[in-house]
Enzyme design. Structure first.
Site, PDB file in Angstrom:
ATOM      1  CE1 TYR A   1      43.528  37.153  54.999  1.00 55.94           C
ATOM      2  CE2 TYR A   1      44.240  36.314  52.856  1.00 55.94           C
ATOM      3  CZ  TYR A   1      44.296  37.282  53.853  1.00 55.94           C
ATOM      4  OH  TYR A   1      45.096  38.384  53.703  1.00 55.94           O
TER       5      TYR A   1
ATOM      6  CG  ASP B   1      48.246  43.057  46.234  1.00 57.79           C
ATOM      7  OD1 ASP B   1      47.424  43.893  46.641  1.00 57.79           O
ATOM      8  OD2 ASP B   1      48.965  42.371  46.990  1.00 57.79           O
TER       9      ASP B   1
ATOM     10  CG  ASP C   1      44.720  42.179  52.491  1.00 62.54           C
ATOM     11  OD1 ASP C   1      44.939  43.227  53.114  1.00 62.54           O
ATOM     12  OD2 ASP C   1      45.460  41.751  51.579  1.00 62.54           O
TER      13      ASP C   1
ATOM     14  CG  ASP D   1      45.105  46.301  50.393  1.00 59.30           C
ATOM     15  OD1 ASP D   1      45.638  45.191  50.551  1.00 59.30           O
ATOM     16  OD2 ASP D   1      44.542  46.625  49.342  1.00 59.30           O
TER      17      ASP D   1
ATOM     18  CG  HIS E   1      45.267  41.445  57.470  1.00 51.28           C
ATOM     19  ND1 HIS E   1      46.012  42.082  56.504  1.00 51.28           N
ATOM     20  CD2 HIS E   1      44.850  40.288  56.896  1.00 51.28           C
ATOM     21  CE1 HIS E   1      46.049  41.351  55.414  1.00 51.28           C
ATOM     22  NE2 HIS E   1      45.336  40.256  55.614  1.00 51.28           N
TER      23      HIS E   1
ATOM     24  CD  GLU F   1      49.369  45.834  53.333  1.00 56.53           C
ATOM     25  OE1 GLU F   1      50.192  46.142  52.454  1.00 56.53           O
ATOM     26  OE2 GLU F   1      48.586  44.869  53.227  1.00 56.53           O
TER      27      GLU F   1
ATOM     28  CB  CYS G   1      52.664  40.746  46.545  1.00 57.31           C
ATOM     29  SG  CYS G   1      52.855  39.100  47.250  1.00 57.31           S
TER      30      CYS G   1
ATOM     31  NE  ARG H   1      51.239  42.349  54.789  1.00 55.53           N
ATOM     32  CZ  ARG H   1      51.015  42.191  53.502  1.00 55.53           C
ATOM     33  NH1 ARG H   1      49.855  41.686  53.091  1.00 55.53           N
ATOM     34  NH2 ARG H   1      51.917  42.547  52.607  1.00 55.53           N
TER      35      ARG H   1
ATOM     36  CD  GLU I   1      53.248  38.480  53.964  1.00 51.36           C
ATOM     37  OE1 GLU I   1      53.404  37.312  54.389  1.00 51.36           O
ATOM     38  OE2 GLU I   1      52.303  38.826  53.223  1.00 51.36           O
TER      39      GLU I   1
ATOM     40  CG  ASN J   1      50.639  34.709  53.539  1.00 54.41           C
ATOM     41  OD1 ASN J   1      49.962  33.852  52.970  1.00 54.41           O
ATOM     42  ND2 ASN J   1      51.010  35.828  52.934  1.00 54.41           N
TER      43      ASN J   1
END
Length: 305
Positions: free
Chosen positions: A48, A62, A89, A91, A116, A118, A126, A161, A191, A213
């Site tokens: 990952y 982040d 990821d 984003d 993924h 989101e 985060c 996500r 999440e 996660n």
């Protein structure tokens, strides 16, 4: 020798085959190609690549500061260092729906097995912090639909996500997850779940694989693989574990240097030279050029290495 002997196309097939409900496949996170073969050697199922970790490696928070180019380049370097499939990821997709489609194609070209997308606004934060702002349902589903439409390899995994659990509660998050599946998501990443029953509820509600996660210091307890498997989870990620472990070790060694004037007492905790050379496959390169590995390396367990 050199890079993975498994093609990106095969890795995508492998990823889809392994993601079944209750399999709870373990994907440790990494920020460097060097640790990818180590993860593979330990028998894990995949790799990952966290957006937060890639940002942190650059010394950034982040909050969506990294670019598609930075993420695709580093993720590609990691993916090609292992035969395992790598999920990255992406984003919020690095822009509007057309940008999301391009992002998917760039990640395909980089050799990733999936990504993924989101449903936060930019600047994002985060998923285990408070105060998140989410886009509306239409925007969220447009992103996923664009990602699915943009891919050229039908086996490239599009995961959606949703951070809605922490903002509006479990049931709205489940309803959004269903809509994201209808929009084209091949898997769901809910999440900041509070307990195993919430993971189980999401798994029951959607007919695609569900990710858990297991990040340290987050809103979800650190459940075991067996507990998550029983809840129906297909994939478990440990996104920042390697980075936190590495940085913790670096800080402790620096403290030793300050306190003792030498790193000698910390050497026993370091990876030996011999083990490092195994990971970068010195001997494999020597098969191409015998002048490369023409020296003796101390035993892998020797602290003087």
């Amino acid at each position: 020798m050199l890079y993975s002997s498994t093609t990106p196309a095969q890795k995508r097939v492998d990823l889809r085959a392994m993601l079944t409900p209750g399999a709870a496949r373990q994907f440790p996170g990494t920020f460097t190609p060097l640790s990818a073969p180590l993860i593979e050697a330990k028998g894990f199922d995949g790799i990952y690549i966290s957006g937060a970790v890639l940002a942190n490696e650059l010394g950034l928070p982040d909050i969506g500061l990294t670019t598609l180019t930075e993420v695709a380049q580093r993720a590609g370097q990691i993916a090609r260092a292992t035969n395992l499939p790598a999920l990255v990821d992406a984003d919020t997709g690095f822009g509007e729906p057309m940008n999301v489609a391009r992002s998917v194609q760039e990640l395909e070209d980089a050799g990733l097995a999936g990504c993924h997308i989101e449903d936060q606004f930019n600047p994002k934060r985060c998923g285990h912090l408070d105060g998140k702002n989410l886009v509306d349902l239409q925007t969220a589903t447009q992103r996923v639909a664009a990602a699915a439409r943009g891919r050229r390899d039908e086996n490239f995994l599009i995961m959606a996500r949703t951070d809605l659990r922490a903002v509006e509660g479990l049931q709205p998050a489940i309803e959004r997850a269903k809509a994201l599946v209808d929009a084209g998501a091949d898997a769901i990443f809910p999440e900041a779940m509070k307990d195993l029953s919430e993971f189980a509820a999401v798994c029951e509600a959607v007919d695609v694989p569900v990710l858990a996660n297991m990040t340290e210091f987050g809103k979800s307890p650190l459940f075991t693989r067996e507990e998550l498997a029983e809840a129906g989870v297909a994939m478990v990620i440990y996104p920042v574990t390697s980075l936190r472990s590495a940085m913790g070790a670096i800080e402790r060694t620096l403290d030793t240097l300050v306190a003792e004037g030498s790193q000698q007492s910390a050497v026993a905790e370091m990876m030996t030279r011999a083990r490092l050379y195994e990971l970068v496959d010195y001997e494999g390169y020597n098969a191409f050029d015998t002048s490369i590995f023409n020296f003796d390396v101390p035993d892998v367990h020797s602290s003087s290495s």
